[in-house]
Each structure stands twice: as C-alpha cells, then as structure tokens.
Write an enzyme that holds these catalytic residues in place. Structure first.
Site, PDB file in Angstrom:
ATOM      1  N   CYS A  59     -19.468   1.522   8.894  1.00 46.40           N
ATOM      2  CA  CYS A  59     -18.823   1.070   9.987  1.00 46.40           C
ATOM      3  C   CYS A  59     -17.517   1.833  10.325  1.00 46.40           C
ATOM      4  CB  CYS A  59     -18.355  -0.376   9.771  1.00 46.40           C
ATOM      5  SG  CYS A  59     -16.951  -1.368  10.779  1.00 46.40           S
TER       6      CYS A  59
ATOM      7  N   CYS B 299       0.342   5.037   6.851  1.00 46.56           N
ATOM      8  CA  CYS B 299      -0.112   4.780   8.247  1.00 46.56           C
ATOM      9  C   CYS B 299       0.981   3.902   9.183  1.00 46.56           C
ATOM     10  CB  CYS B 299      -1.404   3.824   8.030  1.00 46.56           C
ATOM     11  SG  CYS B 299      -2.424   4.372   6.666  1.00 46.56           S
TER      12      CYS B 299
ATOM     13  N   CYS C 209       0.747  -1.177   0.154  1.00 43.17           N
ATOM     14  CA  CYS C 209      -0.046  -0.071  -0.023  1.00 43.17           C
ATOM     15  C   CYS C 209       0.761   1.241  -0.128  1.00 43.17           C
ATOM     16  CB  CYS C 209      -0.702  -0.037   1.275  1.00 43.17           C
ATOM     17  SG  CYS C 209      -2.084   1.377   1.217  1.00 43.17           S
TER      18      CYS C 209
ATOM     19  N   CYS D  91     -19.409  -6.718   3.968  1.00 44.35           N
ATOM     20  CA  CYS D  91     -18.608  -5.348   4.340  1.00 44.35           C
ATOM     21  C   CYS D  91     -17.552  -5.281   3.590  1.00 44.35           C
ATOM     22  CB  CYS D  91     -18.353  -5.462   5.911  1.00 44.35           C
ATOM     23  SG  CYS D  91     -17.444  -4.031   6.478  1.00 44.35           S
TER      24      CYS D  91
ATOM     25  N   CYS E  29       0.443   0.161  10.319  1.00 42.93           N
ATOM     26  CA  CYS E  29      -0.093  -0.728   9.305  1.00 42.93           C
ATOM     27  C   CYS E  29       1.029  -1.648   8.501  1.00 42.93           C
ATOM     28  CB  CYS E  29      -0.944  -0.298   8.426  1.00 42.93           C
ATOM     29  SG  CYS E  29      -1.656  -1.436   7.264  1.00 42.93           S
TER      30      CYS E  29
ATOM     31  N   CYS F 183     -16.381  -9.587   5.628  1.00 43.55           N
ATOM     32  CA  CYS F 183     -15.775  -8.422   5.489  1.00 43.55           C
ATOM     33  C   CYS F 183     -14.447  -8.525   4.738  1.00 43.55           C
ATOM     34  CB  CYS F 183     -15.362  -7.735   7.080  1.00 43.55           C
ATOM     35  SG  CYS F 183     -16.395  -7.815   8.280  1.00 43.55           S
TER      36      CYS F 183
ATOM     37  N   ARG G 194     -17.788  -3.407  18.473  1.00 43.39           N
ATOM     38  CA  ARG G 194     -16.719  -4.364  18.281  1.00 43.39           C
ATOM     39  C   ARG G 194     -15.464  -4.360  18.777  1.00 43.39           C
ATOM     40  NH1 ARG G 194     -16.794  -4.622  12.871  1.00 43.39           N
ATOM     41  NH2 ARG G 194     -18.850  -5.551  13.114  1.00 43.39           N
TER      42      ARG G 194
HETATM   43  N1  SAM Z   1      -6.573   0.494   3.237  1.00 44.11           N
HETATM   44  C1  SAM Z   1      -8.122   0.672   3.744  1.00 44.11           C
HETATM   45  C2  SAM Z   1      -8.013   1.829   4.908  1.00 44.11           C
HETATM   46  O1  SAM Z   1      -7.100   2.005   5.352  1.00 44.11           O
HETATM   47  O2  SAM Z   1      -9.270   2.431   5.295  1.00 44.11           O
HETATM   48  C3  SAM Z   1      -8.718  -0.377   4.390  1.00 44.11           C
HETATM   49  C4  SAM Z   1      -7.779  -1.581   5.213  1.00 44.11           C
HETATM   50  S1  SAM Z   1      -7.110  -0.939   6.670  1.00 44.11           S
HETATM   51  C5  SAM Z   1      -5.946  -2.267   6.938  1.00 44.11           C
HETATM   52  C6  SAM Z   1      -8.502  -0.926   8.027  1.00 44.11           C
HETATM   53  C7  SAM Z   1      -8.204  -0.421   9.111  1.00 44.11           C
HETATM   54  O3  SAM Z   1      -7.325  -1.836  10.027  1.00 44.11           O
HETATM   55  C8  SAM Z   1      -7.167   0.723   9.579  1.00 44.11           C
HETATM   56  O4  SAM Z   1      -8.329   1.847   9.435  1.00 44.11           O
HETATM   57  C9  SAM Z   1      -7.060   0.407  11.176  1.00 44.11           C
HETATM   58  O5  SAM Z   1      -7.817   1.050  11.793  1.00 44.11           O
HETATM   59  C10 SAM Z   1      -6.974  -1.130  10.990  1.00 44.11           C
HETATM   60  N2  SAM Z   1      -5.441  -1.243  11.253  1.00 44.11           N
HETATM   61  C11 SAM Z   1      -4.353  -1.586  10.434  1.00 44.11           C
HETATM   62  N3  SAM Z   1      -3.361  -1.822  11.070  1.00 44.11           N
HETATM   63  C12 SAM Z   1      -3.686  -2.274  12.523  1.00 44.11           C
HETATM   64  C13 SAM Z   1      -2.998  -2.654  13.674  1.00 44.11           C
HETATM   65  N4  SAM Z   1      -1.435  -2.901  13.511  1.00 44.11           N
HETATM   66  N5  SAM Z   1      -3.361  -2.755  14.628  1.00 44.11           N
HETATM   67  C14 SAM Z   1      -4.819  -2.386  14.762  1.00 44.11           C
HETATM   68  N6  SAM Z   1      -5.624  -2.134  13.646  1.00 44.11           N
HETATM   69  C15 SAM Z   1      -4.919  -2.013  12.632  1.00 44.11           C
HETATM   70 FE1  SF4 Z   2      -2.928   1.131   3.387  1.00 47.48          FE
HETATM   71 FE2  SF4 Z   2      -2.733   0.071   5.920  1.00 47.48          FE
HETATM   72 FE3  SF4 Z   2      -3.223   2.573   5.587  1.00 47.48          FE
HETATM   73 FE4  SF4 Z   2      -5.088   1.068   4.801  1.00 47.48          FE
HETATM   74  S1  SF4 Z   2      -4.144   1.223   6.930  1.00 47.48           S
HETATM   75  S2  SF4 Z   2      -4.357   2.654   3.733  1.00 47.48           S
HETATM   76  S3  SF4 Z   2      -3.879  -0.851   3.978  1.00 47.48           S
HETATM   77  S4  SF4 Z   2      -1.218   1.426   4.876  1.00 47.48           S
END
Ligand code: SAM
Ligand code: SF4
Ligand code: DTB
Length: 321
Positions: free
Chosen positions: A191, A59, A55, A131, A62, A99, A263
């Site tokens: 959500c 973030c 990606c 979802c 992530c 989901c 949740r």
């Molecule tokens: N890329 C899209 C986005 O960012 O909206 C969808 C997938 S993203 C992985 C969905 C959510 O997963 C993020 O908004 C975050 O809240 C959660 N998430 C990602 N990494 C995480 C982590 N290491 N621990 C807890 N929640 C996490």
């Molecule tokens: Fe990409 Fe992870 Fe950020 Fe979603 S949360 S936009 S998958 S880096």
C-alpha cells in the site's frame, strides 16, 4: 532488495496523461476503471493509531513528530485487548480492512514489535484484512510480519523524489524504496501513495505518479491523501490544492495503475460531496471509514452512508480467502 524500477512509463507519458484536456482525461479514467472494477463499489478500511505521537522524524506535514508543538499528545503502544475492541467495532461498522499505524521511525525487534505481530494475528483471526504502517523495515522484519498473516504494509513515497527532500530530512526517498522492496519480497501486498497539497508543483505530482506506476509490480493499494494542515507543523499554513488538480491526480493514478485500489484518504472532511463524486467517477474506489484517521477527524459512518446512498454506491464485500 530495493524495489526494482521499470521503464513501463516515461515521465513524458505520464505528463501527457495528466495534462490532457479534462474531458479526455476523465473519459480515459472512467474506461480504465470500468474495465477492472465494479464502479458502484467502494472498499472501506478503518484506521487505528496504535502508538501515537512522540516520533523522532521531522516530516513537516505530520502532527505526530516530537519536533513540533501540535495538539497531539504522545501515548505508549496500545495494549492488545484495546486494539481488538476497536477492530471488532470497525468490523461491525462494515470495514473489511483494519489498518494500524505507529508513530515510529521504523521497527525495532523486541517486545513492542512482538505485540504488533500478536495484533496482526488476532485481527486477522477476526476475519478482517490487516494492514500496518510502522515506518522503515528490515528484510527479516517484513518476513515476520508476513508469517503473522499480514495482508498489507502501508509505506508512502509521499511525493516526488526531489520534493521529498524538502519535506522530510531525517530519512531518504531511497530508504523508503528499500523498505518497499522488503515488503514486496516478503510477499505482502504493498500500500503506497502520498500527499498532495503540500506546496508541491504539478511536475512533482507527475513525477510521484510516475514512480508508483514504474514499480515492477504496482502497489495493490494507492492512498492519495490531501494534506490535513495541523497547527504547529511547518506545513500548517500551506494553501490547499486546486480541486481539479486533485481530480487529475486521482484520474492519472487510475489510468496508470488500472488494477490497483485508489484510495481517497486524508482530507475528505474538507471535500464536498461533488468533489468526492468526481473522484469516484474517475476511479477512486476506496476510503477510510470512521470518525478518525490517525489523529485527525474523518467524516464518520453516518456521513459516509449518506454519501454512498446519494451516489447509489455501496461498500465492497471482503474477497473470499
Ligand atoms: N510512521 C510511519 C511512516 O511515516 O511511515 C507510519 C505512520 S505515518 C503517520 C503514515 C502516513 O500518513 C504518512 O506517510 C503520510 O503520508 C500520512 N500523513 C501524515 N500526516 C498527514 C497529514 N497531516 N495529512 C495527510 N497525510 C498525512
Ligand atoms: Fe513519524 Fe509522522 Fe513521519 Fe510517520 S509521518 S515517521 S509518524 S513524523
Ligand atoms: C495513508 O496514506 N493515510 C493514512 C494511512 N496511510 C496511515 C494516514 C493519514 C493520516 C492523516 C493525519 C492524521 O490523522 O494524523
């Protein structure tokens, strides 16, 4: 239209709820929960990463960001039959909602989005709620998802507006709110939740809950994730949240959004049975089932059956459509 903000709650109201003596907070949350829900029931959703890793976003929590060296390997968008096999298995295991998550900054029109629309149609026809979480959306894309039969769109605000900028730099809190507005306008259930344990302050958690509670229509579903620290991400070494602060977050969410599903999301693997029991008591009524979240491990069905059995609780059936 961007999501409308109401003044249903002032920040000070939310602070007063969050900071009250723990027994008073817990009692108020239990009352709110029992007035709206059967406290013995837990809704179970299953997650599938349909497009993993690589990606472009930054973030810091992530493992799927291409900017960090994490154990996650990038994979292309999954073929439809593989997704349907996973959905059937989730249904057989008792999940009522499926989901699907994609490691995209947002949706681009084209064959990949068309395939996701097909996934939504097909999973829906299996009799499960659907979802997806695909990142930022434009108005017409939200309408196309609705027309495919999508029930929920997950898009998290993650934290307070001021802390958000310290956690993600490649998009803004306001852009997230805009996408949520498109989802709401298209008539898809929202959500929306966040992550605690990222090093945010108590004031950030309060401001985050205040945001959610002031949506014109509160999110139908509120995932509260505890950061799963993954090696290679900038937040890998963050100290985890004090468990009682986490319970306060859940209880406050329940009081502010009495009719939403709250949740217990990522991070349950590191939680004791007692901590999860306390969260269910103060109003959490949904979990992710199965042995995997998107890329990190989750407790799995055997352990969760044991958890619900020990507490005398049961999975929630799908509402009749
Ligand atoms: N890329 C899209 C986005 O960012 O909206 C969808 C997938 S993203 C992985 C969905 C959510 O997963 C993020 O908004 C975050 O809240 C959660 N998430 C990602 N990494 C995480 C982590 N290491 N621990 C807890 N929640 C996490
Ligand atoms: Fe990409 Fe992870 Fe950020 Fe979603 S949360 S936009 S998958 S880096
Ligand atoms: C949400 O709030 N939590 C889920 C779901 N929405 C998509 C994702 C949790 C991801 C945890 C880290 C991982 O497994 O990659």
């Amino acid at each position: 239209m961007a999501l409308q903000r109401t003044e249903r709650y002032q920040l000070a109201d939310v602070r007063a709820i969050y900071e009250q003596p723990f027994p008073d907070l817990a009692f108020a949350a239990i009352q709110a929960h029992r007035a709206a829900f059967d406290p013995l029931e837990v809704q179970c959703s299953t997650l599938l990463s349909i497009k993993t890793g690589g990606c472009p976003e930054d973030c810091t929590y992530c493992p799927q960001s291409a900017r960090y060296h994490t154990p996650v390997r990038a994979e292309p968008l999954m073929p439809l039959p593989q997704v349907l096999d996973a959905a059937r298995a989730a249904k057989a295991g008792g999940a009522t909602r499926f989901c699907m998550g994609a490691a995209w900054r947002g949706v681009k029109d084209g064959p990949e989005f068309d395939r996701v629309l097909e996934m939504v149609r097909e999973v829906s026809s299996l009799g499960m709620e659907t979802c997806v979480t695909l990142g930022l959306l434009q108005e017409h894309q939200a309408r196309r998802l609705r027309d495919a039969g999508l029930d929920y769109y997950n898009h998290n605000l993650d934290t307070s507006e001021s802390y958000y900028a310290q956690v993600v730099s490649t998009r803004t809190f306001e852009q997230r709110r805009e996408t949520l507005g498109h989802v709401r306008d298209a008539g898809i259930h929202v959500c929306c939740g966040g992550i605690v344990g990222m090093g945010e302050s108590k004031n950030d958690r309060i401001a985050f809950l205040w945001e959610l509670a002031n949506f014109e229509t509160p999110p139908e579903s509120v995932p509260i994730n505890v950061l799963v620290p993954v090696e290679g991400t900038p937040l890998a070494d963050r100290q985890t949240i004090d468990p009682l602060e986490f319970v306060r977050t859940v209880a406050t969410a329940r009081i502010l959004m009495p009719h939403s599903m709250v949740r217990l999301s990522a991070g349950r693997r590191e939680m004791s049975t007692e901590l999860q029991a306390l969260c269910f008591l103060v109003g959490a009524n949904s979990i992710f089932a199965g042995d995997k979240l998107l890329t990190t491990p989750n407790p799995g069905d055997a352990q969760d059956e044991e958890l619900l059995r020990a507490l005398g609780m049961r999975p929630m059936a799908l509402p009749l459509r």
